[in-house]
Design an enzyme around this catalytic site. Structure first.
Site, PDB file in Angstrom:
ATOM      1  N   ASP A  82       0.816  -1.213   0.000  1.00  0.00           N
ATOM      2  CA  ASP A  82       0.000   0.000   0.000  1.00  0.00           C
ATOM      3  C   ASP A  82       0.851   1.266   0.000  1.00  0.00           C
ATOM      4  OD1 ASP A  82      -2.090  -1.741   0.100  1.00  0.00           O
ATOM      5  OD2 ASP A  82      -3.112  -0.782   1.772  1.00  0.00           O
ATOM      6  N   CYS A 123       1.152  -8.327   5.274  1.00  0.00           N
ATOM      7  CA  CYS A 123       0.744  -6.933   5.092  1.00  0.00           C
ATOM      8  C   CYS A 123      -0.758  -6.753   4.893  1.00  0.00           C
ATOM      9  CB  CYS A 123       1.568  -6.293   3.988  1.00  0.00           C
ATOM     10  SG  CYS A 123       3.276  -5.987   4.542  1.00  0.00           S
ATOM     11  N   ASP A 124      -1.111  -5.503   4.562  1.00  0.00           N
ATOM     12  CA  ASP A 124      -2.451  -4.966   4.787  1.00  0.00           C
ATOM     13  C   ASP A 124      -3.622  -5.835   4.335  1.00  0.00           C
ATOM     14  OD1 ASP A 124      -0.663  -2.968   5.376  1.00  0.00           O
ATOM     15  OD2 ASP A 124      -1.920  -1.373   4.622  1.00  0.00           O
ATOM     16  N   LYS A 125      -3.676  -6.224   3.065  1.00  0.00           N
ATOM     17  CA  LYS A 125      -4.836  -6.971   2.564  1.00  0.00           C
ATOM     18  C   LYS A 125      -4.592  -8.473   2.558  1.00  0.00           C
ATOM     19  CE  LYS A 125      -6.318  -2.945   1.980  1.00  0.00           C
ATOM     20  NZ  LYS A 125      -5.037  -2.368   2.397  1.00  0.00           N
ATOM     21  N   CYS A 192       5.517  -2.367   8.280  1.00  0.00           N
ATOM     22  CA  CYS A 192       5.930  -1.079   8.851  1.00  0.00           C
ATOM     23  C   CYS A 192       5.702  -1.023  10.359  1.00  0.00           C
ATOM     24  CB  CYS A 192       5.222   0.057   8.144  1.00  0.00           C
ATOM     25  SG  CYS A 192       5.638   0.151   6.391  1.00  0.00           S
ATOM     26  N   GLU A 489      -6.892   4.604   0.177  1.00  0.00           N
ATOM     27  CA  GLU A 489      -6.457   5.163   1.451  1.00  0.00           C
ATOM     28  C   GLU A 489      -6.084   6.628   1.257  1.00  0.00           C
ATOM     29  OE1 GLU A 489      -4.730   1.270   3.805  1.00  0.00           O
ATOM     30  OE2 GLU A 489      -3.298   2.685   2.948  1.00  0.00           O
ATOM     31  N   SER A 515      -5.015   4.935   5.772  1.00  0.00           N
ATOM     32  CA  SER A 515      -3.918   4.057   6.144  1.00  0.00           C
ATOM     33  C   SER A 515      -3.910   3.903   7.657  1.00  0.00           C
ATOM     34  CB  SER A 515      -2.594   4.671   5.679  1.00  0.00           C
ATOM     35  OG  SER A 515      -1.509   4.114   6.376  1.00  0.00           O
TER      36      SER A 515
END
EC number: 4.2.1.9
Length: 600
Positions: A82, A123-125, A192, A489, A515
């Site tokens: 992202d 990570c995110d998704k 992150c 985002e 985010s």
């Protein structure tokens, strides 16, 4: 066996000679046939630092499983970064990729009739996509994330990705300083280093019960992260036999991820000020699990769960590595359980109840469990490193200060209201979300004129061009799941507001999302979205927007009659949408339903 192996459809019987020949060609030994086949669902890619170190670990997990007599086969999913996709039309693909990941896991596992899964996400998704697949498939599953990145350091201060974004747009910061911040913000592999979306989801997976202790907090670079993968390999074999041989369905994802487990996960998210994206993902995962868990449940929890942990971006004092030192997720859950805020009889993938787990891994008791001490002593190596599990630094002492440390007890909570709130009103009749942990309490009540933009790009231009001034409410419309499409985002607009030193003087509301790195008065997931006829699409410049977090309301100062009579504002942007995203937009719901696809 009490439950027939799914894989028996391709390994048993004379007619399956061709399939068996192909299994043998894949490396399966004859004695492995008739035993569980375990899928290793990896997400390695060199596009994402949260996944770049996962190249070899899938094969190591395979080797550990095969030592125990079962055949394991690895495949990969896609994974979008992202941070790299942000700020341009690449972000349109991020949320839709969650469904592509869920579909691809379902396709591979069902097509090959695997009996169980180890999911290597980060990570995110990717974590929510794999969790959605796990709920659909409902076969024995263990999750192990790639782990968090170490915090960066510059001028004796901890840094992360968001610092680089904010400083780069701040004219008072020199080019030389920006270059040094950029070089030091992300010191290697892992997701992150703050409580952004990736880490939030990996932490919530411990509360859901499918992630092992330390899943969300042991650093990617630490040797104890590698040990977690070994533990997962042994556990998945054990759980596969428990289900298929013994008929014990307590190890299945839907037996673990019950309504109470989702309530626990959301309670944790509120207590630690996690990313607002977790709301979107938990709703979607619950939808796949056929669990009755809705925005109203989140609203109910947000009104009485305190904030016990503040991590970047909600403070610069702590990052995920500090949460680990303070006892990780199970110690936050332990503090919550003392106040009766959790359902502690829920099952976990490791066979413990939540009550047993928080007791075992409590680092504040007189005799600390050896395994708990090993996990939570994992420290950063403090140098650039992109190799999984390659350092073994340890903290000399754990953070057990529950009055002033990283994790607080109920008596010393950062605030009695938790880190997330659901607001409703004539702008958001079905709700919207704000991360209160990242909002200065002086602006929990805010009123100001709207500055309306129909795209993230236009908003960024307006903010950087000086069109947004102190007291304004930035309104970004047509960026929801359907309208974007893809629900971008809005990290750049919020970062630019901060870089203009307006972080405590402006608000931003949108039908898009944020985010996990976002802080400030940023309200997202407004539902229904503009593209679904939501009232946010009727707001024009100068309308007065009233935000009241304590009373959970958000309204435009117009009567019901005025709002009903007003037409939708025209969309002036020129955005080319590819067919793949048009297909997504044709099926997707608004954010209050988790942005799931609605398929009859």
């Amino acid at each position: 066996m009490k439950n027939q192996l799914r894989s028996s459809f391709s390994t048993q019987g004379r007619r399956m000679a061709g399939a068996r020949a192909l299994w043998v060609a894949n490396g399966m030994k004859k004695e492995m046939m008739g035993k569980p086949i375990i899928a290793i669902v990896n997400s390695f890619t060199q596009f994402v630092p949260g996944h770049t170190h996962l190249h070899e670990i899938g094969q190591q997990v395979k080797a550990e499983i095969e030592k125990l007599g079962c055949f394991a086969a690895e495949f990969n999913t896609i994974a979008i970064d992202d941070g790299i996709a942000m700020g341009h039309d690449g972000m349109l693909y991020s949320l839709p990729s969650r469904d592509i990941i869920a579909d691809s896991v379902e396709y591979m596992v069902n097509a090959h009739k695997a009996d169980a899964m180890v999911c290597i996400s980060n990570c995110d998704k990717i974590t929510p996509g794999m969790l959605m697949a796990a709920m659909r498939l409902n076969i024995p599953t263990v999750f192990v994330s790639g782990g968090p990145m170490e915090a960066g350091e510059w001028n004796n201060q901890h840094l992360d990705l968001i610092d680089a974004m904010i400083k780069s747009a701040d004219a008072s910061v020199s080019d030389e300083d920006v270059a040094q911040i950029e070089d030091n913000a992300c010191p290697g592999c892992g997701c992150c280093s703050g409580m952004f979306t990736a880490n939030s989801m990996n932490c919530l997976n411990e509360a859901i019960g499918l992630g092992l202790p330390g899943n969300g907090t042991i650093l990617a670079t630490h040797a104890n992260r590698t040990q977690l993968f070994k533990d997962a390999a042994a556990l998945i074999v054990k759980n596969a036999y428990k289900y298929y041989e013994e008929g014990d369905d307590s190890v299945l994802p839907r037996s673990i991820a019950t309504r109470d487990a989702f309530l626990n996960a959301m309670t944790l998210d509120i207590a630690m000020g996690g990313s607002t994206n977790t709301v979107l993902h938990l709703l979607a995962i619950a939808h796949e699990a056929e669990v009755d868990f809705k925005m109203d449940d989140i609203d109910m929890l947000s009104r009485h769960v305190p904030c016990l942990c503040k991590v970047a971006p909600n403070t610069q004092k702590y990052h995920i590595q500090d949460v680990n030192r303070a006892g990780g997720i199970l110690n936050i859950l332990g503090e919550l359980s003392k106040g009766g805020l959790l359902k502690t009889d829920v099952k976990r993938v490791d066979g413990l109840t939540l009550a047993e787990a928080v007791e075992k891994y409590n680092i504040c008791k007189k005799e600390v469990d050896t395994e708990a001490k090993r996990i939570y002593s994992s420290a950063p190596g403090n140098k650039f490193n992109i190799k999984l599990g390659s350092q073994n630094a340890v903290y000399k002492e754990l953070d057990t200060d529950r009055a002033n440390g990283c994790i607080r007890d109920l008596q010393h909570a950062y605030s009695k209201d938790g880190g997330l709130a659901v607001l409703k009103g004539n702008i958001a009749q079905d709700g919207c979300v704000v991360k209160t942990a990242g909002v200065d309490e002086s602006i929990w009540k805010f009123s100001g004129p709207a500055k309306v933009f129909d795209s993230q790009d236009a908003a960024c231009e307006g903010i950087l061009g000086g069109k947004v001034v102190s007291g304004d409410v930035v309104v970004i419309t047509h960026e929801g799941p359907k309208g974007g499409p893809g629900m971008q985002e809005m990290l750049y607009p919020t970062s630019y507001i901060k870089s203009k030193h307006l972080g405590k003087e402006c608000a931003l509301i949108t039908d898009g999302r944020f985010s996990g790195g976002t802080s400030g008065l940023s309200i997202g997931h407004i539902s229904p979205e503009a593209a679904a006829g939501g009232n946010i699409g009727k707001i024009v410049d100068g309308d007065i927007i009233e935000i009241d977090i304590p009373n959970r309301s958000i309204n435009v100062k117009l009567s019901d009659e005025e709002l009903a009579a007003r037409p939708m504002a025209p969309v002036t942007r020129d955005r080319k949408v590819p067919k793949s995203l048009k297909a997504y937009a044709s099926m997707v719901s608004s954010a209050d339903k988790g942005g799931v696809r609605i398929i009859d």
